[in-house]
Design an enzyme around this catalytic site. Structure first.
Site, short mmCIF file in Angstrom:
data_model
loop_
_atom_site.label_atom_id
_atom_site.label_comp_id
_atom_site.label_asym_id
_atom_site.label_seq_id
_atom_site.Cartn_x
_atom_site.Cartn_y
_atom_site.Cartn_z
N TYR A 158 36.28 33.96 44.23
CA TYR A 158 36.52 35.39 44.47
C TYR A 158 35.40 35.95 45.34
O TYR A 158 35.64 36.59 46.38
CB TYR A 158 36.62 36.15 43.14
CG TYR A 158 36.43 37.63 43.32
CD1 TYR A 158 37.41 38.41 43.91
CD2 TYR A 158 35.23 38.25 42.93
CE1 TYR A 158 37.21 39.77 44.12
CE2 TYR A 158 35.03 39.61 43.12
CZ TYR A 158 36.02 40.36 43.71
OH TYR A 158 35.83 41.70 43.92
N SER A 181 31.50 43.57 47.62
CA SER A 181 30.93 43.46 46.28
C SER A 181 29.48 43.02 46.36
O SER A 181 29.09 42.28 47.28
CB SER A 181 31.74 42.42 45.51
OG SER A 181 31.04 42.02 44.37
N LYS A 226 35.06 37.58 49.48
CA LYS A 226 34.43 38.84 49.93
C LYS A 226 33.43 38.56 51.04
O LYS A 226 33.35 39.28 52.04
CB LYS A 226 33.73 39.54 48.75
CG LYS A 226 34.68 40.05 47.70
CD LYS A 226 35.51 41.22 48.22
CE LYS A 226 36.60 41.64 47.30
NZ LYS A 226 37.58 42.53 47.88
P1 NAD Z 1 42.96 46.32 41.08
O1 NAD Z 1 43.51 44.97 40.82
O2 NAD Z 1 43.11 47.37 40.05
O3 NAD Z 1 43.55 46.89 42.47
C1 NAD Z 1 43.92 46.04 43.53
C2 NAD Z 1 45.32 46.46 43.97
O4 NAD Z 1 45.72 45.64 45.06
C3 NAD Z 1 46.37 46.32 42.88
O5 NAD Z 1 47.10 47.53 42.77
C4 NAD Z 1 47.27 45.17 43.37
O6 NAD Z 1 48.61 45.34 42.95
C5 NAD Z 1 47.09 45.28 44.86
N1 NAD Z 1 47.31 44.03 45.61
C6 NAD Z 1 46.81 42.80 45.33
N2 NAD Z 1 47.20 41.92 46.26
C7 NAD Z 1 47.95 42.61 47.16
C8 NAD Z 1 48.65 42.24 48.34
N3 NAD Z 1 48.63 40.97 48.79
N4 NAD Z 1 49.33 43.20 49.02
C9 NAD Z 1 49.37 44.47 48.56
N5 NAD Z 1 48.73 44.87 47.44
C10 NAD Z 1 48.03 43.95 46.75
O7 NAD Z 1 41.40 46.11 41.44
P2 NAD Z 1 40.24 47.20 41.63
O8 NAD Z 1 39.27 47.00 40.52
O9 NAD Z 1 40.80 48.53 41.87
O10 NAD Z 1 39.57 46.64 42.94
C11 NAD Z 1 39.90 47.11 44.23
C12 NAD Z 1 39.12 46.31 45.27
O11 NAD Z 1 37.72 46.40 44.99
C13 NAD Z 1 39.47 44.81 45.23
O12 NAD Z 1 39.45 44.33 46.57
C14 NAD Z 1 38.32 44.22 44.45
O13 NAD Z 1 38.08 42.88 44.79
C15 NAD Z 1 37.16 45.11 44.89
N6 NAD Z 1 36.04 45.14 43.93
C16 NAD Z 1 36.30 45.44 42.63
C17 NAD Z 1 35.25 45.44 41.71
C18 NAD Z 1 35.50 45.74 40.26
O14 NAD Z 1 34.65 45.41 39.42
N7 NAD Z 1 36.61 46.38 39.89
C19 NAD Z 1 33.95 45.13 42.14
C20 NAD Z 1 33.72 44.85 43.49
C21 NAD Z 1 34.80 44.85 44.39
#
Ligand code: NAD
Ligand code: UDP
Length: 339
Positions: free
Chosen positions: A150, A125, A154
């Site tokens: 959070y 991120s 990262k």
């Molecule tokens: P999301 O919550 O929709 O998807 C994350 C998925 O991981 C979910 O389906 C959840 O059920 C699964 N999960 C969580 N913990 C788990 C575990 N211990 N074992 C197996 N599955 C698990 O989030 P997203 O927005 O799709 O984000 C995906 C990744 O991108 C994350 O790592 C998030 O931190 C990162 N990210 C997201 C954003 C954003 O703004 N959406 C920005 C920067 C980084």
């Protein structure tokens, strides 16, 4: 074509990435514990692509779940989305965040090592950058201490992955530093479905538009920006999904650990986003100004030159597409995947 394990593939960014992977002809195996998602997203991905993927319900913190997947499938590379992402919650239950995001990533890489798989794309991120950096942010700028737990997870995982690849040249790792992912697949069949009250701007705006929330609170109107509200680099989730395919192609032929910014390079203020949403979608968004949100910076946008030069990736969609597609998804799915 490769066989790709997608952890967290049922989630927002993961589901869009699975669709692009299937469309590109890859085999996809999803490992997700469904803690923040629904299997419905994966049914829809398969419907949209007219292709099958394999879903394993499991947790990246559990060795037996990981070993089962790695033993069952001849995986070529892993795209690692699984983790928790709510900033406010990470302040209340830090250990849960350290466990899922840090321990989970360590566990995953240990299982990969056991299975002899060393190609990894990691969801990082823009929050890892030091707040003192002036946008546009580039990958040579220093990282800093993120203002919340959070963001801290990262940064730690990035650093652990860097150290691992320094020690063992078999690793080939992409750190993708996302800016602000928004939008949805143009069909409106998959999209962002946050549980509870959305933390992020775009799902809040669409939930106001669809009548699930009364009004948007705009956090701060006294920043030193074009109109006093915070400026961010919004990136269409389909562009972001495609960045993973570009990173994957790069990692299949290169070793080491490398970071890439994934953003458009354009900053938009909260008011600009709200006003543009109203204009392109013909709906009105009730709002009020509220105090600044703790930990927010005034301006953050990307310099994505490195991704263009090294990954041959650039964003194709603009803000209007993002706003139209976000609304198209929310309109068709007012209660998300619950129907
Ligand atoms: P999301 O919550 O929709 O998807 C994350 C998925 O991981 C979910 O389906 C959840 O059920 C699964 N999960 C969580 N913990 C788990 C575990 N211990 N074992 C197996 N599955 C698990 O989030 P997203 O927005 O799709 O984000 C995906 C990744 O991108 C994350 O790592 C998030 O931190 C990162 N990210 C997201 C954003 C954003 O703004 N959406 C920005 C920067 C980084
Ligand atoms: N924001 C807002 N109201 C909300 C949610 C977010 O005004 O309900 C603002 C926030 O202060 C920031 C921008 O919208 O300036 C993007 O915030 P978001 O949480 O979506 O992403 P962040 O950049 O914080 O990761």
């Amino acid at each position: 074509m490769a066989k790709i394990l997608v952890t967290g593939g049922a989630g927002y960014i993961g589901s869009h990435t699975c669709l692009e992977l299937l469309n590109a002809g890859h085999d996809v195996i999803v490992l997700d514990n469904l803690s923040n998602s629904s299997e419905e997203s994966l049914y829809r991905v398969q419907e949209l692509s007219s292709k099958k993927l394999d879903f394993v319900q499991g947790d990246i913190r559990h060795d037996q779940d990981l070993d089962k997947v790695f033993n069952q499938y001849q995986i070529d590379a892993v795209i690692h989305f699984a983790g928790l992402k709510a900033v406010g919650e990470s302040q209340q239950i830090p250990l849960t965040y350290f466990d899922n995001n840090i321990a989970g990533s360590i566990n995953l890489t240990k299982a990969m090592e056991r299975a002899g798989i060393f190609k990894l794309v990691f969801s990082s991120s823009a929050t890892v950058y030091d707040e003192a950096n002036i946008s546009p942010l580039n990958e040579n700028m220093p990282t800093g201490m993120p203002s919340n737990n959070y963001g801290y997870t990262k940064l730690i995982v990035e650093q652990l992955l860097e150290k691992m690849s320094e020690a063992d040249p078999r690793w080939s790792i992409a750190l993708l530093r996302y800016f602000n992912p928004v939008g949805a697949h143009k069909s409106g069949h998959i999209g962002e479905d946050p549980q509870g009250i959305p933390n992020n701007l775009m799902p809040y705006v669409t939930q106001v538009a669809v009548g699930r929330r009364e009004k948007l609170s705009i956090y701060g109107n006294d920043y030193n920006t074009v109109d006093g509200t915070g400026v961010r680099d919004y990136i269409h989730v389909v562009d972001l999904a495609n960045a993973h395919l570009c990173a994957l192609n790069n990692r299949l032929i290169n070793n080491g650990c490398r970071a890439w910014n994934i953003g458009t390079g354009n900053g938009s203020s909260v008011l600009e986003v709200k006003n543009a949403f109203e204009k392109v979608n013909g709906v009105s968004i009730a709002f009020e100004f509220a105090p600044r949100r703790s930990g927010d910076v005034a301006i953050s946008f990307a310099d994505s030159t490195r991704a263009k030069e090294e990954l041959n990736w650039t964003a194709k969609f603009g803000l209007e597409d993002m706003l139209k597609d976000s609304w198209n998804w929310q309109k068709q799915n007012p209660d998300g995947y619950q129907k």
